[in-house]
Design a protein around this motif. Structure first.
Motif, PDB file in Angstrom:
ATOM      1  N   PRO A 389       0.841  -1.208   0.000  1.00 22.37           N
ATOM      2  CA  PRO A 389       0.000   0.000   0.000  1.00 22.37           C
ATOM      3  C   PRO A 389       0.878   1.263   0.000  1.00 22.37           C
ATOM      4  O   PRO A 389       2.034   1.225   0.431  1.00 22.37           O
ATOM      5  CB  PRO A 389      -0.786  -0.135   1.302  1.00 22.37           C
ATOM      6  CG  PRO A 389       0.052  -0.988   2.172  1.00 22.37           C
ATOM      7  CD  PRO A 389       0.828  -1.902   1.279  1.00 22.37           C
ATOM      8  N   GLN A 391       1.413   5.254   1.155  1.00 22.00           N
ATOM      9  CA  GLN A 391       1.000   6.238   2.162  1.00 22.00           C
ATOM     10  C   GLN A 391       1.690   7.563   1.868  1.00 22.00           C
ATOM     11  O   GLN A 391       2.915   7.605   1.703  1.00 22.00           O
ATOM     12  CB  GLN A 391       1.366   5.743   3.573  1.00 22.00           C
ATOM     13  CG  GLN A 391       0.927   6.737   4.652  1.00 22.00           C
ATOM     14  CD  GLN A 391       1.064   6.166   6.053  1.00 22.00           C
ATOM     15  OE1 GLN A 391       1.332   4.975   6.232  1.00 22.00           O
ATOM     16  NE2 GLN A 391       0.880   6.998   7.044  1.00 22.00           N
ATOM     17  N   PRO A 392       0.902   8.655   1.788  1.00 22.70           N
ATOM     18  CA  PRO A 392       1.534   9.959   1.563  1.00 22.70           C
ATOM     19  C   PRO A 392       2.327  10.419   2.790  1.00 22.70           C
ATOM     20  O   PRO A 392       1.952  10.120   3.924  1.00 22.70           O
ATOM     21  CB  PRO A 392       0.361  10.897   1.283  1.00 22.70           C
ATOM     22  CG  PRO A 392      -0.849  10.182   1.712  1.00 22.70           C
ATOM     23  CD  PRO A 392      -0.554   8.728   1.813  1.00 22.70           C
ATOM     24  N   HIS A 393       3.423  11.101   2.518  1.00 29.84           N
ATOM     25  CA  HIS A 393       4.273  11.612   3.599  1.00 29.84           C
ATOM     26  C   HIS A 393       4.105  13.137   3.634  1.00 29.84           C
ATOM     27  O   HIS A 393       4.738  13.866   2.886  1.00 29.84           O
ATOM     28  CB  HIS A 393       5.742  11.222   3.320  1.00 29.84           C
ATOM     29  CG  HIS A 393       6.669  11.618   4.427  1.00 29.84           C
ATOM     30  ND1 HIS A 393       7.964  11.188   4.461  1.00 29.84           N
ATOM     31  CD2 HIS A 393       6.496  12.364   5.535  1.00 29.84           C
ATOM     32  CE1 HIS A 393       8.552  11.681   5.545  1.00 29.84           C
ATOM     33  NE2 HIS A 393       7.664  12.402   6.203  1.00 29.84           N
ATOM     34  N   TRP A 394       3.174  13.574   4.505  1.00 29.41           N
ATOM     35  CA  TRP A 394       2.872  15.011   4.584  1.00 29.41           C
ATOM     36  C   TRP A 394       3.890  15.704   5.487  1.00 29.41           C
ATOM     37  O   TRP A 394       4.315  15.145   6.501  1.00 29.41           O
ATOM     38  CB  TRP A 394       1.459  15.219   5.150  1.00 29.41           C
ATOM     39  CG  TRP A 394       0.362  14.573   4.336  1.00 29.41           C
ATOM     40  CD1 TRP A 394      -0.310  13.440   4.647  1.00 29.41           C
ATOM     41  CD2 TRP A 394      -0.167  15.033   3.099  1.00 29.41           C
ATOM     42  NE1 TRP A 394      -1.245  13.130   3.683  1.00 29.41           N
ATOM     43  CE2 TRP A 394      -1.180  14.109   2.699  1.00 29.41           C
ATOM     44  CE3 TRP A 394       0.099  16.108   2.260  1.00 29.41           C
ATOM     45  CZ2 TRP A 394      -1.907  14.240   1.529  1.00 29.41           C
ATOM     46  CZ3 TRP A 394      -0.638  16.240   1.102  1.00 29.41           C
ATOM     47  CH2 TRP A 394      -1.627  15.320   0.735  1.00 29.41           C
ATOM     48  N   SER A 406      -9.365  13.323   4.630  1.00 32.12           N
ATOM     49  CA  SER A 406      -8.927  12.034   4.069  1.00 32.12           C
ATOM     50  C   SER A 406      -7.913  12.276   2.967  1.00 32.12           C
ATOM     51  O   SER A 406      -7.808  13.377   2.426  1.00 32.12           O
ATOM     52  CB  SER A 406     -10.120  11.249   3.503  1.00 32.12           C
ATOM     53  OG  SER A 406     -10.631  11.930   2.371  1.00 32.12           O
ATOM     54  N   ALA A 407      -7.179  11.242   2.668  1.00 33.73           N
ATOM     55  CA  ALA A 407      -6.198  11.285   1.577  1.00 33.73           C
ATOM     56  C   ALA A 407      -6.147   9.882   0.988  1.00 33.73           C
ATOM     57  O   ALA A 407      -6.159   8.884   1.721  1.00 33.73           O
ATOM     58  CB  ALA A 407      -4.845  11.716   2.080  1.00 33.73           C
ATOM     59  N   THR A 428       4.726  -0.908   3.810  1.00 34.44           N
ATOM     60  CA  THR A 428       4.154   0.294   3.202  1.00 34.44           C
ATOM     61  C   THR A 428       5.214   0.978   2.356  1.00 34.44           C
ATOM     62  O   THR A 428       6.389   0.978   2.716  1.00 34.44           O
ATOM     63  CB  THR A 428       3.692   1.290   4.301  1.00 34.44           C
ATOM     64  OG1 THR A 428       2.833   0.607   5.205  1.00 34.44           O
ATOM     65  CG2 THR A 428       2.977   2.482   3.711  1.00 34.44           C
ATOM     66  N   PHE A 430       6.188   4.721   1.012  1.00 40.51           N
ATOM     67  CA  PHE A 430       5.868   6.116   1.308  1.00 40.51           C
ATOM     68  C   PHE A 430       6.209   6.995   0.112  1.00 40.51           C
ATOM     69  O   PHE A 430       7.145   6.715  -0.636  1.00 40.51           O
ATOM     70  CB  PHE A 430       6.634   6.588   2.543  1.00 40.51           C
ATOM     71  CG  PHE A 430       6.244   5.804   3.774  1.00 40.51           C
ATOM     72  CD1 PHE A 430       5.123   6.148   4.495  1.00 40.51           C
ATOM     73  CD2 PHE A 430       7.005   4.706   4.192  1.00 40.51           C
ATOM     74  CE1 PHE A 430       4.755   5.402   5.620  1.00 40.51           C
ATOM     75  CE2 PHE A 430       6.644   3.979   5.302  1.00 40.51           C
ATOM     76  CZ  PHE A 430       5.513   4.318   6.021  1.00 40.51           C
TER      77      PHE A 430
ATOM     78  N   VAL B  57      -6.638  12.991   8.806  1.00 39.24           N
ATOM     79  CA  VAL B  57      -5.481  12.132   8.452  1.00 39.24           C
ATOM     80  C   VAL B  57      -4.170  12.877   8.639  1.00 39.24           C
ATOM     81  O   VAL B  57      -3.095  12.320   8.437  1.00 39.24           O
ATOM     82  CB  VAL B  57      -5.583  11.612   6.994  1.00 39.24           C
ATOM     83  CG1 VAL B  57      -6.726  10.632   6.839  1.00 39.24           C
ATOM     84  CG2 VAL B  57      -5.697  12.758   6.004  1.00 39.24           C
ATOM     85  N   ASP B  89       7.503   1.970   9.293  1.00 34.73           N
ATOM     86  CA  ASP B  89       7.248   0.530   9.419  1.00 34.73           C
ATOM     87  C   ASP B  89       7.712  -0.017  10.763  1.00 34.73           C
ATOM     88  O   ASP B  89       7.815  -1.224  10.937  1.00 34.73           O
ATOM     89  CB  ASP B  89       7.953  -0.223   8.269  1.00 34.73           C
ATOM     90  CG  ASP B  89       7.037  -0.363   7.062  1.00 34.73           C
ATOM     91  OD1 ASP B  89       5.810  -0.285   7.248  1.00 34.73           O
ATOM     92  OD2 ASP B  89       7.557  -0.541   5.946  1.00 34.73           O
ATOM     93  N   SER B 138      -0.613  11.289   9.197  1.00 34.20           N
ATOM     94  CA  SER B 138       0.714  11.911   9.337  1.00 34.20           C
ATOM     95  C   SER B 138       0.704  12.882  10.494  1.00 34.20           C
ATOM     96  O   SER B 138      -0.323  13.522  10.770  1.00 34.20           O
ATOM     97  CB  SER B 138       1.091  12.670   8.060  1.00 34.20           C
ATOM     98  OG  SER B 138       1.442  11.773   7.043  1.00 34.20           O
ATOM     99  N   VAL B 140       2.460  16.307  11.667  1.00 33.99           N
ATOM    100  CA  VAL B 140       3.211  17.401  11.032  1.00 33.99           C
ATOM    101  C   VAL B 140       3.451  18.524  12.023  1.00 33.99           C
ATOM    102  O   VAL B 140       3.121  18.383  13.203  1.00 33.99           O
ATOM    103  CB  VAL B 140       2.445  17.921   9.789  1.00 33.99           C
ATOM    104  CG1 VAL B 140       2.342  16.829   8.731  1.00 33.99           C
ATOM    105  CG2 VAL B 140       1.045  18.403  10.177  1.00 33.99           C
TER     106      VAL B 140
END
Lengths: 475, 141
Positions: A389, A391-394, A406-407, A428, A430, B57, B89, B138, B140
Motif C-alpha cells: 500500500p 501512504q503519503p508523507h505530509w 482524508s487522503a 508500506t 511512502f 489524516v 514501518d 501523518s 506534522v
C-alpha cells in the motif's frame, strides 16, 4: 629462489632499459680505460665496496665506516692520480670512438720497420728517441715538437734522426702506422741511481715512462746500444728478436688473428661482466628499496546463483597490505589488483566469507602481507514480488482552521520486486514529502515514491496521484 | 427377538452418530463466525461522549495528542482487540482493548512530541491477530 624468479618476472621495460643502459656505460668505461691503471684501481674500489657491504651485513660498524672513508678517498685519488688518463679519454676528438668505437691495440704498427730502422741507426751510431704511446695521453707532459702525420717508413725514420736533421734532437712519436710528430721534448727523470753512461735521451725516456704507459726506444749516439724503456723499467736490447718480442708485447701481440680473437673474447667477457654487475646492483637496489603499501580494493563477487541477489555486504572495500620493490609498488594501477569471492556455496541469508590469498590477484613480484578484514558478511536474498500500500508523507503545516479529512493514493497499491528478506520487513511504500503549507482546498497532486532500500524496484510507473479532502475545522 | 433388538440398536447407533456430526458442525460454524464487527475506525483529535472529535489524516504535534477510535457493533461475546501503532514501518507500541457485548467503543492515544513527525499508521487487529483495519495518518508541524 622462487622469490627471485618472481622478482625478475615482474621486470618492466623501464628496468630492462635501465640495466642495459648502465651496463653499456660500464662497458664503455672499461673499453676507454682498459690497459690503464684506472681499471685496476676501480677493481680495488669494487672489492672495498664488497668488503664494506659484508661489514654492514655482519654489523661491523667501524670497518664499514673505514671502508666508506677509503672508498670516498679513492674516488678523489682516482681523479687526481689518473688525471692524464681521464683527460686523454675526455679530450678524444672523435665522438664515435668515445661513444661506441672500440679502440684496438696498435695492431697495424709495422714493428718490423721500427726494428729494421732501429738496427740501422744503431749500426751507424745515430742517436734516436722513439716513443710508442699506448693508452695514456701525453699531451700535457711533452712539449714542442713538429706535427708530421706521415706514413711510417724506414727511410723516413732514419732521416728524422740523421745528425744534420733539424728534428734529430727530440723524440719521435709513432702511433699506428704513422709518425705523428718529431722533435718532441720529453720530461727528464730525476732519478739519481742511473748509470753514468745514460745521457739526456735515456733520462727523457725514463722520465716519460715514469709518468705514462708509453714504450720508448733509445739508441745511444756514443755506443750505438739499444735500450728500451717501459713502465719504469730499462731493457738493454741484445738482439733483434728481443726487441721484436718487447715491441709485440707492448702492441698486444699484434698482427695475428689469434690476438684479435683474444681481444674480442676479452671485450665480450667485459660486456657480460658489466651486464652481470649492473644487474646485481639493480637487484640490490630494488630489494633494498622494498617498501610496504596499503591499497583499498573493491571486492568482486563471482559465480552468484541467478535467482539470488546481494542485499548487503559488511564491507565493499578491503585493505590489502602489500610489499615489493618501490618502483614496482609505485607503478601499480588499481586495476591490477583484484579480489574475487565466489558465491557458489552461498545460501539465502548472511554468509561469512573468508578472503584468502587465492582470492586475490596481485601483479608479479608483489607480496601480500595482510588482509583487513579477512572475513566479510554477505547477505543474499531471492527476488520476490510483493504488493504494497502507498501512504503519503505530509510535511509542513496546514493553514489555520483547515483540516485534512482524508487522503487517497491512486493507485492504492503498487507491485514491487526485491529481496525476500528485505520485503519481509516492508509493509508500506511512502511517497516523497508533500508540503501542506500551500494547500487550502481539496485537490490532488502527483508525487514519486521513495524506494528504501534502493534495491527494491517498482514494476510500474513511479508516479502516484494523491487525492485529498480538505475542509474547515469545526469551531 | 434377537433380530428386532439388533435392528433397534443399529438404528440407535446411526441416530447417535448423526447427532454427534451435526452438533460438531454447529459448533464449528459458531467458532468460525466473527466475535465482533468493526463498525467504524478513525483517527481523531479527541474523544467526547464516546464519539470521535475532528477525525482527520493529518495532525499537528501542537495538539499534544492523537486518538485512534474504534467502534464495534455488534459484539457477540467478550473479547479483546489490539491497536498497534507504527511510525513508518517500525512498531512503536501496542494497546490491548477489551470488548463486551452487545457493542463497544474503544480508543488508544499517543502523546505527541516533536520527534514524532512523519507518516504513521495504526493497525486494528483481532485477538487472532486478524487485521481488521489500517488507519494511515501523518504528524506534522
Amino acid at each position: 629462489m622462487e622469490q627471485n624468479f618472481i622478482f625478475f618476472y615482474g621486470l618492466r621495460w623501464q628496468d630492462i632499459f635501465d640495466i642495459l643502459l648502465n651496463s653499456y656505460v660500464l662497458f664503455r668505461l672499461y673499453v676507454l680505460f682498459r690497459g690503464t691503471n684506472v681499471i685496476r684501481v676501480l677493481l680495488a674500489i669494487c672489492i672495498l665496496w664488497a668488503v664494506s657491504q659484508s661489514a654492514v651485513s655482519l654489523g661491523l660498524i667501524v670497518t664499514n665506516w673505514a671502508m666508506q672513508g677509503v672508498i670516498t678517498a679513492a674516488a678523489l685519488i682516482i681523479i687526481i692520480v689518473f688525471r692524464n688518463e681521464i683527460s686523454s679519454v675526455l679530450q678524444t676528438k672523435n665522438l664515435k670512438s668515445f661513444l661506441w668505437g672500440i679502440p684496438r691495440y696498435q695492431f697495424h704498427t709495422p714493428l718490423n720497420i721500427i726494428v729494421e730502422s732501429v738496427y740501422e741507426m744503431a749500426e751507424k751510431k745515430i742517436g734516436a728517441l722513439i716513443v710508442l704511446p699506448l693508452k695514456q695521453g701525453m699531451a700535457n707532459i711533452v712539449q714542442g715538437g713538429i706535427s708530421i702525420t706521415g706514413t711510417l717508413s724506414q727511410e723516413m725514420l732514419v732521416s728524422i734522426f740523421w745528425p744534420d736533421s733539424p728534428l734529430h734532437d727530440g723524440a719521435t712519436i709513432i702511433q699506428g702506422e704513422q709518425i705523428t710528430s718529431a722533435g718532441v721534448i720529453l720530461p727528464l727523470s730525476k732519478r739519481k741511481d742511473l748509470p753514468s753512461f745514460f745521457g739526456t735521451r735515456h733520462r727523457a725516456a725514463l722520465g716519460l715512462t715514469e709518468r705514462i704507459d708509453a714504450l720508448v726506444v733509445v739508441i745511444s749516439e756514443e755506443t750505438g746500444k739499444i735500450s728500451l724503456f717501459k713502465e719504469d723499467q730499462i731493457y738493454n736490447i741484445g738482439n733483434r728478436s728481443a726487441l721484436e718480442k718487447l715491441l709485440q708485447e707492448h702492441a698486444g701481440d699484434d698482427s695475428t688473428k689469434k690476438g684479435f680473437r683474444h681481444q674480442t673474447i676479452e671485450l665480450f667477457a667485459a660486456a657480460l661482466i658489466s651486464l652481470f654487475c649492473i644487474t646485481g646492483i639493480w637487484v640490490n637496489f630494488s630489494k633494498g628499496l622494498e617498501t610496504l603499501a596499503t591499497h583499498e580494493v573493491p571486492v568482486e563477487f563471482i559465480n552468484p546463483d541467478q535467482k539470488m541477489e546481494i542485499i548487503s555486504s559488511s564491507v565493499s572495500n578491503v585493505k590489502l597490505l602489500i610489499s615489493g620493490a618501490r618502483p614496482l609498488i609505485n607503478s601499480i594501477n588499481p586495476e591490477q589488483i583484484n579480489i574475487q569471492l565466489s558465491l557458489s556455496q552461498s545460501v539465502v541469508g548472511i554468509n561469512k566469507l573468508s578472503i584468502t590469498k587465492e582470492d586475490i590477484l596481485l601483479p608479479p613480484g608483489v607480496q601480500l602481507k595482510k588482509i583487513d578484514p579477512s572475513e566479510i558478511d554477505v547477505t543474499l536474498d531471492t527476488l520476490i514480488e510483493k504488493e504494497l500500500p502507498i501512504q503519503p508523507h505530509w510535511t509542513g503545516k496546514l493553514p489555520i482552521g483547515l483540516t485534512m479529512k482524508s487522503a487517497r493514493a491512486v493507485p492504492q497499491t503498487v507491485r514491487v520486486i526485491g529481496g525476500g528478506l528485505v520485503l519481509k520487513n516492508i509493509s508500506t511504500l511512502f511517497t516523497e514529502q508533500i508540503s501542506l503549507d500551500k494547500l487550502t482546498e481539496s485537490g490532488s497532486t502527483t508525487v514519486s515514491l521513495v524506494l528504501n532500500p534502493a534495491s527494491i524496484k517498482l514494476e510500474d510507473t513511479n508516479k502516484i496521484q494523491i487525492q485529498y479532502l480538505i475542509s474547515k475545522k469545526p469551531s | 427377538m434377537k433380530k428386532f433388538l439388533s435392528r433397534i440398536s443399529i438404528k440407535t447407533l446411526l441416530i447417535f452418530i448423526a447427532i454427534l456430526f451435526l452438533s460438531t458442525a454447529i459448533a464449528n460454524s459458531k467458532q468460525s463466525k466473527a466475535q465482533m464487527v468493526l463498525a467504524k475506525a478513525v483517527m481523531c483529535e479527541s474523544i467526547k461522549n464516546f464519539k470521535p472529535i475532528n477525525p482527520a489524516v493529518v495532525f499537528s504535534i501542537s495538539q499534544g495528542e492523537v486518538f485512534c477510535y474504534s467502534n464495534f457493533d455488534p459484539v457477540f461475546e467478550k473479547t479483546y482487540i489490539f491497536h498497534k501503532w507504527y511510525k513508518k514501518d517500525k512498531l512503536i507500541f501496542t494497546m490491548r482493548r477489551s470488548l463486551s457485548p452487545p457493542k463497544w467503543s474503544s480508543f488508544s492515544k499517543i502523546q505527541l512530541r516533536n520527534a514524532d513527525k512523519g507518516p504513521w499508521r495504526v493497525e486494528i487487529r483481532s485477538v487472532n491477530n486478524k487485521l481488521l483495519q489500517t488507519l494511515r495518518f501523518s504528524m506534522v508541524d
